[in-house]
Design a protein around this motif. Structure first.
Motif, short mmCIF file in Angstrom:
data_model
loop_
_atom_site.label_atom_id
_atom_site.label_comp_id
_atom_site.label_asym_id
_atom_site.label_seq_id
_atom_site.Cartn_x
_atom_site.Cartn_y
_atom_site.Cartn_z
N MET A 1 0.98 -1.48 0.01
CA MET A 1 -0.02 -0.04 -0.16
C MET A 1 1.12 1.18 -0.30
SD MET A 1 -2.97 1.05 2.18
CE MET A 1 -4.55 0.70 1.41
N ASN A 2 0.51 2.50 -0.34
CA ASN A 2 1.42 3.15 -0.44
C ASN A 2 0.95 4.63 0.16
OD1 ASN A 2 2.29 5.97 -1.04
ND2 ASN A 2 2.52 5.49 -4.06
N ALA B 1 -2.16 9.19 2.85
CA ALA B 1 -1.92 10.55 3.56
C ALA B 1 -2.87 11.57 2.86
CB ALA B 1 -0.94 10.78 4.28
N ILE B 2 -2.21 11.90 1.41
CA ILE B 2 -3.12 13.04 1.51
C ILE B 2 -4.47 13.15 0.66
CG2 ILE B 2 -2.95 13.70 -1.45
CD1 ILE B 2 0.21 12.91 -1.63
N GLY C 1 2.85 5.24 10.75
CA GLY C 1 3.36 4.95 11.85
C GLY C 1 5.08 4.29 10.44
N LEU C 2 4.47 4.07 9.26
CA LEU C 2 5.65 3.82 8.38
C LEU C 2 4.88 4.93 7.59
CD1 LEU C 2 3.92 1.07 6.22
CD2 LEU C 2 3.58 0.74 8.43
N ILE C 3 5.99 4.77 6.53
CA ILE C 3 5.76 5.16 4.79
C ILE C 3 5.63 4.51 3.80
CG2 ILE C 3 6.71 7.17 2.76
CD1 ILE C 3 8.59 8.75 5.77
N GLU C 4 6.50 3.73 3.83
CA GLU C 4 6.49 2.87 1.94
C GLU C 4 6.61 1.33 2.81
OE1 GLU C 4 10.04 3.41 0.34
OE2 GLU C 4 10.31 5.58 0.12
N SER C 5 5.64 0.91 1.68
CA SER C 5 4.97 -0.81 1.99
C SER C 5 7.03 -1.26 1.92
CB SER C 5 4.15 -1.58 1.68
OG SER C 5 3.04 -0.63 1.96
#
Length: 146
Positions: A1-2, A7-8, A142-146
């Protein structure tokens, strides 16, 4: 997932979700007044706000179901806004204003206007926007990238 895209997406819906925290209680209040009016009507056919006629019990049940659905929607929206507010709270005021201006405004301001408003150079603007989005995403998931 992105996660950044998620978030956007939250930022794009933020103002609408904040607005529903004001409009749902008003709708619930209107339904409560409608319910009180239904209790005062005779048990035969009644007129409902939608214009249909039905018996009073059906109209009252419909009103109860509608209120329950809105109460659930209000609980969900409240948690949603609290979650986004929590993630926004980790940002400095400039980063918060930048993200909301870029992603949550109906009419996105032009970058030069936004740079002037925030007192940023154009190159600093893009770096700060990317850093703010990364920080906001971390605050949400808690994370940015999968």
């Amino acid at each position: 997932m992105n996660w950044k895209n998620e978030a956007i997406r939250k930022l794009k819906h933020y103002k609408h979700m904040c607005q529903c925290l004001e409009s749902i209680p008003k709708e619930l209040e209107q339904l409560e007044l409608d319910n009180q009016a239904l209790h005062r009507q005779p048990p035969q056919i009644v007129s409902t706000p939608s214009g249909f006629s039905r018996n009073r019990e059906d109209a009252m049940l419909n009103n109860i179901v509608h209120r329950q659905e809105l109460e659930l929607a209000l609980q969900q929206a409240t948690l949603w806004v609290q979650t986004v507010d929590g993630a926004l709270s980790v940002l400095d005021p400039t980063s918060r204003e930048l993200l909301l201006a870029v992603y949550a405004e109906e009419d996105v301001p032009h970058v030069p206007d936004l740079c002037r408003r925030l007192g940023l150079e154009r190159t600093t603007f893009y770096r700060k926007k990317d850093a703010a989005l990364a920080c906001f995403t971390l605050g949400l998931y808690g994370l940015i990238e999968s």
